[in-house]
Scaffold this motif. Sequence first.
Motif: not given
Length: 241
Positions: A26-48
């Motif tokens: 939900w954070l990035v929407g329903d399509r595949l996206a190019c995402v900038l994550l501010v700060g390293d966190s487990p969200l990076a792996y989930r998004l990838s």
Amino acid sequence: MSELFDRAARRSAPGSDESAARVTKWLVGDRLACVLLVGDSPLAYRLSAQGHEVVVVGPDVRSVRSPDVLYVRSTVEHLPFQAGSFDAVVAPRLATEATLLAEHARVLRPGGVVSSLARSHDESIPWVRRLRDLVGRREDAGTRHDAALADTGLFEPAETLDVASWEELDLSGLLQYARETGAQPVDDAALARVRVLFEENTAHTGGLRLRHLTTAWRARVDKEAGPAPESPPDVSLIDLA
């Protein structure tokens, strides 16, 4: 507060893994996206893992934690990216300074979103209330900053999503939870009292159940409202590979 958790739980996926996946998508929407994550966190792996192209940026980036994620060491006040480079900027701890939010807006493409989240906990549970008596509450715990986005005039009104879930905590997990959410810093004496709390409440269960409410929000950038984009600052990108 308990009623709010109950309402969110009725709209949420049944398990914590499903809930985390739902929020991440939900954070990035329903399509595949190019995402900038501010700060390293487990969200990076989930998004990838969901198929997004992920770039992690921050002054404390020191190592490559995943071969599927690009890591860039840089200040977030002056992002070293061209205007319109990303579909989404995800900032788990969203800064409220107008200059930082304007920088987020600059690197977003038209229709792109900036998003963040906050987590609160059900304090109607007796052991959670007792924990707060022992370690206090971190000042910024559960703070939402979506109003700051509207104040810049660079974003449309924010959308929100509430997701409730349960987590099982062993002693190590409880101590970590106390460190992260207690009044900073949480000293050794306070942690010793937390250990006693765990022993008193787990004689027959072996663990404690913690109820989360995650509130996510996202706001679409309004490119017509902002100034003309400038070139990125002259900084050196550090190759961490």
